[in-house]
Motif scaffolding. Structure first.
Motif, PDB file in Angstrom:
ATOM      1  N   LYS A 289       0.843  -1.196   0.000  1.00 53.46           N
ATOM      2  CA  LYS A 289       0.000   0.000   0.000  1.00 53.46           C
ATOM      3  C   LYS A 289       0.882   1.252   0.000  1.00 53.46           C
ATOM      4  O   LYS A 289       1.788   1.382   0.823  1.00 53.46           O
ATOM      5  CB  LYS A 289      -0.898  -0.017   1.240  1.00 53.46           C
ATOM      6  CG  LYS A 289      -1.992   1.027   1.247  1.00 53.46           C
ATOM      7  CD  LYS A 289      -2.921   0.824   2.444  1.00 53.46           C
ATOM      8  CE  LYS A 289      -4.084   1.806   2.420  1.00 53.46           C
ATOM      9  NZ  LYS A 289      -5.020   1.592   3.540  1.00 53.46           N
ATOM     10  N   GLY A 290       0.623   2.166  -0.947  1.00 50.54           N
ATOM     11  CA  GLY A 290       1.385   3.404  -1.017  1.00 50.54           C
ATOM     12  C   GLY A 290       2.757   3.262  -1.642  1.00 50.54           C
ATOM     13  O   GLY A 290       3.507   4.230  -1.714  1.00 50.54           O
ATOM     14  N   GLU A 291       3.088   2.071  -2.141  1.00 52.62           N
ATOM     15  CA  GLU A 291       4.399   1.825  -2.736  1.00 52.62           C
ATOM     16  C   GLU A 291       4.322   1.979  -4.256  1.00 52.62           C
ATOM     17  O   GLU A 291       3.333   1.611  -4.880  1.00 52.62           O
ATOM     18  CB  GLU A 291       4.866   0.413  -2.390  1.00 52.62           C
ATOM     19  CG  GLU A 291       6.234   0.050  -2.958  1.00 52.62           C
ATOM     20  CD  GLU A 291       6.659  -1.364  -2.613  1.00 52.62           C
ATOM     21  OE1 GLU A 291       7.859  -1.583  -2.352  1.00 52.62           O
ATOM     22  OE2 GLU A 291       5.790  -2.254  -2.603  1.00 52.62           O
ATOM     23  N   VAL A 292       5.390   2.528  -4.838  1.00 54.69           N
ATOM     24  CA  VAL A 292       5.524   2.584  -6.291  1.00 54.69           C
ATOM     25  C   VAL A 292       6.602   1.585  -6.682  1.00 54.69           C
ATOM     26  O   VAL A 292       7.780   1.783  -6.401  1.00 54.69           O
ATOM     27  CB  VAL A 292       5.891   3.998  -6.786  1.00 54.69           C
ATOM     28  CG1 VAL A 292       5.935   4.018  -8.323  1.00 54.69           C
ATOM     29  CG2 VAL A 292       4.896   5.035  -6.279  1.00 54.69           C
ATOM     30  N   LEU A 293       6.173   0.488  -7.292  1.00 53.99           N
ATOM     31  CA  LEU A 293       7.087  -0.578  -7.685  1.00 53.99           C
ATOM     32  C   LEU A 293       7.461  -0.395  -9.152  1.00 53.99           C
ATOM     33  O   LEU A 293       6.602  -0.395 -10.034  1.00 53.99           O
ATOM     34  CB  LEU A 293       6.416  -1.944  -7.490  1.00 53.99           C
ATOM     35  CG  LEU A 293       7.213  -3.172  -7.958  1.00 53.99           C
ATOM     36  CD1 LEU A 293       8.466  -3.362  -7.103  1.00 53.99           C
ATOM     37  CD2 LEU A 293       6.343  -4.429  -7.928  1.00 53.99           C
TER      38      LEU A 293
END
Length: 508
Positions: A289-293
């Motif tokens: 959640k809230g991560e940019v992969l």
């Protein structure tokens, strides 16, 4: 008019239904030079070039065009081509069901005995043209069987065999690999030494500054400035393009990732043409959640196929395990993916991002009909309210949400695609080349939107062929090569060298 000017466009004004698209625009192209033409989407670059190509005939605009000192009033594309002007557009316009050779010589196939096509000469000269652009393929193959980058190179070969005086390229590298880009730029520099003049339109300023002799900037349908490339900085050109200073090209906001949202295990995607071959081989990963992969890799590594398979748009082999917020789910098609809270901004927005026959409002609400309907009927006021909010939030430049999405610039079309998923309030958003073919100002707006989504807890998977963009905007990285994950690392460990070593299989 200077004696060195091969092309001069003077005080060009063009209006569409009372709206001024070009306002007294002037442009000069010298003999044997490469002129960079830059500006935001909607600045008027394409309109100006369509006037030069004859697509907008004389009489539909005011102003004057001179080629080799002679006044020209083109009434058709054919007349422009007869004057030695060749156009290569970003949207590839080839006949998909003809062969490569037939496309290259379309309308002017070599003949023998006056009536019969000289196929031996056709294929021989087609091979020579393909070698010129570094493309090693059989000229008897159909265009439909080629990749997008190969099609673009065929379009360039088609233009070059006509031996033009003036070559106009509109975003020619948007679908090319780094090696193909370098080959094309080297080719243009070679043709420059042979006297071919070139207008090079691109949002990739590094390419413009690599090959251009001079740079002309358009903004809001007006000529802002023309610079000698050696006498101007990229920062100044960007300021002229957007009309303001951009202090940070990649405005990344740090977000502490929350719990895991999506986990994929043992995903295998079969090759569509080779029965025993896989495009993706036993890939597993997760995103929080809230991560940019960031999903990195070269063209053909399987990046797009991986995310399309997760979205249910491609078949999988075996039984992959997909977990959403900790619970197992099955995704057999895009409808199921959307219902579960997944969104996908595809690589080719024109092909699969929006519906060209629908207006802006219809495209934005397309994935959220259940949200704005009651008993199977859309509630117009609710739809208009939601769409209007998103148009304002994303600053989509359009006279009305009732206008055709095709009338928008590339950057605004991309905002419409993003708005579609914002209205849906997705849990996981996949962005496949989200800034391809859009200008610097629109890119920064998209980056800010990515930050906003991450702050709101959306898990984001981002694919980009522009490594500086990917490295600047992502928190964690997976590198794909030959359908497998070759490396995984976080932002602090990331570098272009590490990405490229993994992408090319050169990991130590």
């Amino acid at each position: 008019m200077a004696s060195t000017a091969l092309l001069s466009m003077k005080d060009i004004t063009k209006k569409f239904f009372g709206v001024t698209a070009l306002n007294n625009v002037s442009l000069e192209l010298r003999r044997g030079e490469i002129l960079g033409l830059v500006g935001e989407n909607g600045a008027g670059k394409s309109t100006l070039m369509k006037i030069l190509s004859g697509a907008y005939p004389a009489g539909s605009y005011t102003g004057e065009i001179y080629v080799d000192g002679q006044f020209k009033a083109f009434q058709s594309k054919h007349q422009s081509e007869e004057a030695g002007i060749e156009m290569i557009y970003q949207e590839i316009s080839l006949n998909l069901d003809l062969t490569v050779a037939e496309n290259i010589f379309l309308g002017r196939l070599p003949t023998k005995n006056r009536f019969w096509v000289d196929w031996k000469r056709v294929y021989s000269e087609a091979r020579a043209a393909l070698e010129m652009v570094g493309l090693q393929i059989d000229p008897r193959k159909t265009i439909r069987s080629l990749s997008t980058s190969q099609q673009q190179l065929v379009a360039i070969a088609k233009a070059l065999v006509r031996k033009p005086k003036i070559l106009v390229l509109d975003e020619p590298t948007s679908a090319l690999t780094e090696a193909e880009v370098k080959n094309l730029l080297d080719l243009l520099l070679k043709f420059k030494t042979q006297g071919v003049s070139c207008i090079y339109i691109s949002h990739k300023l590094d390419e413009v500054f690599t090959i251009a002799d001079r740079i002309t900037v358009l903004r809001d349908g007006q000529t802002i400035a023309t610079y000698e490339r050696r006498a101007v900085s990229p920062e100044r050109v960007v300021e002229d393009m957007v009309g303001r200073k951009i202090s940070n090209m990649y405005p990344k906001v740090e977000v502490t990732p929350g719990p895991e949202v999506l986990r994929v295990e043992h995903l295998t995607v079969p090759h569509p043409l080779a029965a025993r071959k896989n495009i993706i081989e036993d890939v597993s990963f997760s995103v929080r959640k809230g991560e940019v992969l960031g999903l990195a890799g070269l063209v053909g590594s399987g990046r797009s196929e991986l995310v399309n398979a997760i979205f249910g748009a491609l078949p999988t082999r075996g039984e992959p395990e997909i977990y959403l917020e900790g619970r197992p789910v099955q995704i057999k098609n895009p409808f199921q993916a959307i219902q579960l809270g997944l969104g996908l901004v595809t690589e080719d927005r024109r092909c699969s991002g929006f519906v060209g026959t629908m207006n802006i409002r219809q495209n934005i609400s397309l994935a959220s009909l259940g949200k704005i309907a009651r008993r199977g009927f859309i509630i117009p006021n609710k739809e208009i309210k939601e769409v209007s909010r998103l148009v304002r939030q994303l600053q989509i430049k359009a006279p009305s949400a009732e206008k055709s999405v095709l009338a928008l610039s590339g950057g605004n079309q991309q905002k419409v695609v993003l708005a579609k998923w914002l209205m849906r309030e997705v849990k996981v958003l996949v962005l496949d080349e989200p800034t391809r073919g859009i200008d610097v100002g629109a890119k920064v707006e998209i980056y800010n939107l990515i930050n906003q989504l991450a702050q709101n807890g959306v898990a984001i998977i981002m694919i980009s062929s522009e490594l500086p963009e990917l490295l600047s905007m992502c928190d964690r990285f997976l590198v794909l090569a030959r359908g497998k994950i070759q490396d995984e690392f976080n932002r602090a460990e990331a570098s272009q060298e590490r990405v490229m070593r993994a992408a090319t299989g050169l990991l130590a």
